[in-house]
Design a protein around this motif. Structure first.
Motif, PDB file in Angstrom:
ATOM      1  N   TYR A  10       0.531  -1.590   0.013  1.00 44.64           N
ATOM      2  CA  TYR A  10      -0.230  -0.016  -0.179  1.00 44.64           C
ATOM      3  C   TYR A  10       1.536   1.258  -0.311  1.00 44.64           C
ATOM      4  O   TYR A  10       0.959   2.570  -0.973  1.00 44.64           O
ATOM      5  CB  TYR A  10      -0.826   0.129   1.280  1.00 44.64           C
ATOM      6  N   GLU A  41     -11.455   8.715  12.790  1.00 44.58           N
ATOM      7  CA  GLU A  41     -10.491   8.544  11.440  1.00 44.58           C
ATOM      8  C   GLU A  41     -11.514   7.244  11.056  1.00 44.58           C
ATOM      9  O   GLU A  41     -10.719   6.194  12.044  1.00 44.58           O
ATOM     10  CB  GLU A  41      -8.927   9.065  11.400  1.00 44.58           C
ATOM     11  N   ASP A  64      -9.862   0.643  11.359  1.00 47.32           N
ATOM     12  CA  ASP A  64     -10.080   0.206   9.954  1.00 47.32           C
ATOM     13  C   ASP A  64     -10.154  -1.337  10.501  1.00 47.32           C
ATOM     14  O   ASP A  64      -9.797  -2.005  11.341  1.00 47.32           O
ATOM     15  CB  ASP A  64      -8.290   0.221   9.485  1.00 47.32           C
ATOM     16  N   SER A  66      -8.583  -4.147   8.727  1.00 48.57           N
ATOM     17  CA  SER A  66      -8.206  -4.621   8.198  1.00 48.57           C
ATOM     18  C   SER A  66      -6.611  -4.921   8.846  1.00 48.57           C
ATOM     19  O   SER A  66      -5.948  -3.890   9.612  1.00 48.57           O
ATOM     20  CB  SER A  66      -7.314  -4.408   6.508  1.00 48.57           C
ATOM     21  N   SER A  86     -11.775  -2.365  13.372  1.00 49.38           N
ATOM     22  CA  SER A  86     -13.948  -2.567  13.771  1.00 49.38           C
ATOM     23  C   SER A  86     -14.023  -1.882  12.277  1.00 49.38           C
ATOM     24  O   SER A  86     -13.199  -2.054  11.222  1.00 49.38           O
ATOM     25  CB  SER A  86     -14.569  -1.940  14.533  1.00 49.38           C
ATOM     26  N   ASP A  87     -15.128  -2.447  12.199  1.00 47.41           N
ATOM     27  CA  ASP A  87     -15.919  -1.730  10.485  1.00 47.41           C
ATOM     28  C   ASP A  87     -16.585  -1.087  11.273  1.00 47.41           C
ATOM     29  O   ASP A  87     -16.919  -0.081  11.991  1.00 47.41           O
ATOM     30  CB  ASP A  87     -16.854  -3.022  10.422  1.00 47.41           C
ATOM     31  N   TYR A 104      -9.353   9.245   1.500  1.00 51.44           N
ATOM     32  CA  TYR A 104      -9.600   8.687  -0.376  1.00 51.44           C
ATOM     33  C   TYR A 104     -11.061   7.612  -0.405  1.00 51.44           C
ATOM     34  O   TYR A 104     -10.372   6.652  -1.020  1.00 51.44           O
ATOM     35  CB  TYR A 104      -8.149   7.171   0.010  1.00 51.44           C
ATOM     36  N   SER A 106     -12.702   6.601   0.596  1.00 46.10           N
ATOM     37  CA  SER A 106     -13.162   4.289   2.009  1.00 46.10           C
ATOM     38  C   SER A 106     -15.094   4.502   1.693  1.00 46.10           C
ATOM     39  O   SER A 106     -15.026   3.633   1.904  1.00 46.10           O
ATOM     40  CB  SER A 106     -12.521   5.008   2.772  1.00 46.10           C
TER      41      SER A 106
HETATM   42  C1  SAM Z   1      -8.102   3.224   0.122  1.00 43.19           C
HETATM   43  S1  SAM Z   1      -7.779   2.898   1.954  1.00 43.19           S
HETATM   44  C2  SAM Z   1      -7.051   3.978   2.456  1.00 43.19           C
HETATM   45  C3  SAM Z   1      -6.186   4.093   3.561  1.00 43.19           C
HETATM   46  C4  SAM Z   1      -6.338   6.016   4.656  1.00 43.19           C
HETATM   47  N1  SAM Z   1      -7.353   6.577   4.496  1.00 43.19           N
HETATM   48  C5  SAM Z   1      -5.728   6.957   3.362  1.00 43.19           C
HETATM   49  O1  SAM Z   1      -5.996   7.428   2.656  1.00 43.19           O
HETATM   50  O2  SAM Z   1      -4.590   6.359   2.291  1.00 43.19           O
HETATM   51  C6  SAM Z   1      -8.848   2.191   2.113  1.00 43.19           C
HETATM   52  C7  SAM Z   1      -8.715   1.545   3.545  1.00 43.19           C
HETATM   53  O3  SAM Z   1     -10.086   1.377   3.748  1.00 43.19           O
HETATM   54  C8  SAM Z   1     -10.612   0.199   4.860  1.00 43.19           C
HETATM   55  N2  SAM Z   1     -11.312  -0.238   4.860  1.00 43.19           N
HETATM   56  C9  SAM Z   1     -12.109  -1.408   3.677  1.00 43.19           C
HETATM   57  N3  SAM Z   1     -13.667  -0.716   4.613  1.00 43.19           N
HETATM   58  C10 SAM Z   1     -13.842  -1.068   5.281  1.00 43.19           C
HETATM   59  C11 SAM Z   1     -14.901  -1.315   6.752  1.00 43.19           C
HETATM   60  N4  SAM Z   1     -16.056  -1.822   6.353  1.00 43.19           N
HETATM   61  N5  SAM Z   1     -14.653  -0.579   7.579  1.00 43.19           N
HETATM   62  C12 SAM Z   1     -13.617   0.241   8.236  1.00 43.19           C
HETATM   63  N6  SAM Z   1     -12.182  -0.413   6.960  1.00 43.19           N
HETATM   64  C13 SAM Z   1     -12.346  -0.434   6.009  1.00 43.19           C
HETATM   65  C14 SAM Z   1      -8.930  -0.848   4.210  1.00 43.19           C
HETATM   66  O4  SAM Z   1      -9.400  -1.978   5.471  1.00 43.19           O
HETATM   67  C15 SAM Z   1      -8.547  -0.214   4.005  1.00 43.19           C
HETATM   68  O5  SAM Z   1      -7.514   0.530   4.936  1.00 43.19           O
END
Ligand code: SAM
Length: 249
Positions: A10, A41, A64, A66, A86-87, A104, A106
């Motif tokens: 990443y 965050e 997060d 993951s 956590s989710d 990002y 997300s």
């Molecule tokens: C594109 S990365 C962004 C990471 C960071 N915010 C950045 O801008 O560099 C997306 C992140 O969302 C997390 N993610 C995806 N689905 C999620 C969920 N349902 N709950 C929590 N985190 C989640 C992933 O594990 C990943 O770390």
């Protein structure tokens, strides 16, 4: 969506190819300063934004889902941070925040309206009265060709393993549900010629400006501002990112 397999690439890949997205740090610094801590965050990943806000003196609670992304963040040994695996739709923290954000695009990893509402309701419950939520949304996810066959994306040295990584990408757009599904393949070749392949699936949901307006209204958030770029500029028809700043009603 699970980012465990992607975690090892990443930060390296972000520095390599995400030239536009890295500009986002400017707006998160401005918003964090304006709305203050404690900050929540969501989807913090390996802490790309987190580490910069901590340098500015903020105290941050990050979430997060993951484990591998969070392990990379933990290895950075940052001060003033609490980390929860956590989710974003179901996390529970026994405190409230002045400011929450998701960077990002997300939020667009939530692929159904139900999941998105669950997430916004959950964030709502974790904000102080009048607390503010911000997120950047890519309004152009489903633009372009419906199908991209497996295509070479880049080949680059991967210094962490003294190897070379070649990335191939492909995608398919589900027009009915407005979701783009990517299938990425990382072929890593070690110095001794040994090959290792990692396959990663990522999906994002299209979220138009009107859709987001209704979604925020339904979840009792008032839109304070929508910026059209990471410099707090106006929304134009060419905006690649819309940064929503909304307040808990
Ligand atoms: C594109 S990365 C962004 C990471 C960071 N915010 C950045 O801008 O560099 C997306 C992140 O969302 C997390 N993610 C995806 N689905 C999620 C969920 N349902 N709950 C929590 N985190 C989640 C992933 O594990 C990943 O770390």
């Amino acid at each position: 969506m699970n980012w465990n397999k992607h975690a090892k690439y990443y930060d390296w890949e972000f520095d390599l190819i995400c030239t536009n997205q890295r500009e986002d740090i400017r707006i998160w610094k401005v918003l964090a300063k304006e709305y203050g801590g404690p900050i929540l965050e969501l989807c913090c990943g390996s802490g790309r934004i987190t580490q910069e806000l901590i340098k500015d003196g903020h105290i941050i609670f990050v979430i997060d889902n993951s484990n591998e992304m969070l392990n990379i963040l933990k290895a950075k040994n940052l001060p003033n941070i609490e980390i929860l695996n956590s989710d974003m739709t179901t996390f529970k923290i026994n405190r409230k925040f002045k400011f929450a954000f998701i960077s990002y695009s997300s939020f667009q990893q939530l692929l159904t309206l139900e999941e998105q509402i669950k997430c916004l309701n959950n964030i709502y419950d974790h904000l102080e009265d009048g607390g503010v939520l911000a997120m950047d949304i890519n309004p152009r996810i489903c633009e372009g060709a419906e199908i991209l066959p497996r295509t070479h994306s880049y080949t680059a040295e991967y210094p962490i393993n003294n190897s070379t990584v070649t990335m191939y990408t492909s995608h398919k757009i589900d027009r009915i549900n407005q979701i783009k599904h990517w299938k990425d393949e990382y072929l890593e070749i070690a110095e001794n010629g040994e090959e290792r392949r990692t396959f990663i699936d990522i999906s994002l949901k299209e979220c138009s400006k009107d859709y987001m307006k209704l979604l925020f209204e339904k979840c009792k958030f008032e839109i304070i501002n929508i910026y059209g770029d990471f410099d707090n500029g106006d929304v134009t028809e060419n905006s690649d990112n819309l940064i929503y700043v909304v307040r808990k009603k």
